[in-house]
Design a protein around this motif. Sequence first.
Motif, PDB file in Angstrom:
ATOM      1  N   ALA A  77     -25.767 -36.933 -11.627  1.00  0.00           N
ATOM      2  CA  ALA A  77     -26.149 -35.683 -12.283  1.00  0.00           C
ATOM      3  C   ALA A  77     -25.522 -34.487 -11.579  1.00  0.00           C
ATOM      4  O   ALA A  77     -25.031 -33.541 -12.227  1.00  0.00           O
ATOM      5  N   LYS A  81     -22.828 -31.750 -13.118  1.00  0.00           N
ATOM      6  CA  LYS A  81     -23.160 -30.326 -13.010  1.00  0.00           C
ATOM      7  C   LYS A  81     -22.055 -29.563 -12.284  1.00  0.00           C
ATOM      8  O   LYS A  81     -21.683 -28.448 -12.691  1.00  0.00           O
ATOM      9  N   ALA A  85     -19.791 -26.533 -13.667  1.00  0.00           N
ATOM     10  CA  ALA A  85     -19.778 -25.232 -13.006  1.00  0.00           C
ATOM     11  C   ALA A  85     -18.354 -24.753 -12.744  1.00  0.00           C
ATOM     12  O   ALA A  85     -18.062 -23.550 -12.811  1.00  0.00           O
ATOM     13  N   GLN A 131     -25.357 -38.378 -19.094  1.00  0.00           N
ATOM     14  CA  GLN A 131     -25.170 -37.043 -18.532  1.00  0.00           C
ATOM     15  C   GLN A 131     -24.063 -36.264 -19.229  1.00  0.00           C
ATOM     16  O   GLN A 131     -24.120 -35.044 -19.355  1.00  0.00           O
TER      17      GLN A 131
END
Length: 274
Positions: A77, A81, A85, A131
Amino acid sequence: MSITIDLSDQVALVTGGTRGIGQAIVRQMLEAGARVAFCAPEADECAARAAEFASLPGMSDRVMGMAANLRDRASLAALVKAVGARWGHIDSLICNAAEFGVPSRVEDVDPDIYMRLLQSNVVGNFHLCQQVVPGMLERGAGSITIVTSIVGYTTMPTNIPYSSSKAALASMARSLAAAYAGQGIRVNCVSPGLFRTEASRDIWDDPSLLEDYVTRLVPMLRIAEPSELAGACVFLASPMASYITAATLAVDGGRLGIGLQAGSARQIGKPRPV
C-alpha cells in the motif's frame, strides 16, 4: 518500415525489479520512455539499482526504487501511495516478483512453506492489484501483466507449491480480466520457460545439463535471456496490445505450443532438407 513502442505517457510499476527478468523489464520500460517505479524486499538493493538506472542518459528523473514485500500488505500500500505521490497514477502494473520455495519430494513438503508461497505469490499479487485497480478505474484505462510460468500450465512434481501458485496466478489473471474488460483495464499473463536467471542457475551453469534440457524440452534448442521476456511485457503494456486481454503469451521457445515429448526437441529443431 520500423515500429517503435512509445510509453512516454505511461507510469509503470514493476515488482521484483532489481534482478534478472524484473531488472530487464524495468530497463526496457525505461527505454520505451515510461516513468518506472520498481520494488524488491531489500531497501539497499533497490537504492543501488535505482542509482544505476538513473545514471543512464535521460533517465535520472524517470525511475524510483522502493522496498516492498509481497507478504507485507502495508508495504505494498505504501508503494502504490508513493508512486501516486510522485507521478500521480499508475498506468501499467507488471507483477513479476515471486518466491520459488524449496524443491522437495511430495511427502517432504512443509505445509508452512506451501502457505508462505501461496501468500506471497498469489495473495500478495492479488492485494497489489487491489491497490492499483481503483486508480485505473477512475481513469478508465490500465494494463496489468502477471508473470506466471510454464510450470503453471504443465507440471513440476519437484516443487508443487511453486507450480500450483503459478497456476493460481493464471486463473486469477483471467478472472481479473473478466471483471474489468468493459472498463478499460486489460489483464494478461506472460509465461516464461527456461531463462538465464539465478533461479535456473543449476541448469544453465552445467553445460551438459543445459544441453540435455533444451534438447528434450525446448524446440528452439536454447535458453532465453531476460530481455526476451521484457520485450513481451513492454508490448502488452503498450497501445499495440489495446485489444488484448485475458491472454497468456508463452515466452518459452515453443515448449507449450508444441507440446513436446521427451527427446523430440532436437528432431523438431534440426534443419530439414529442401
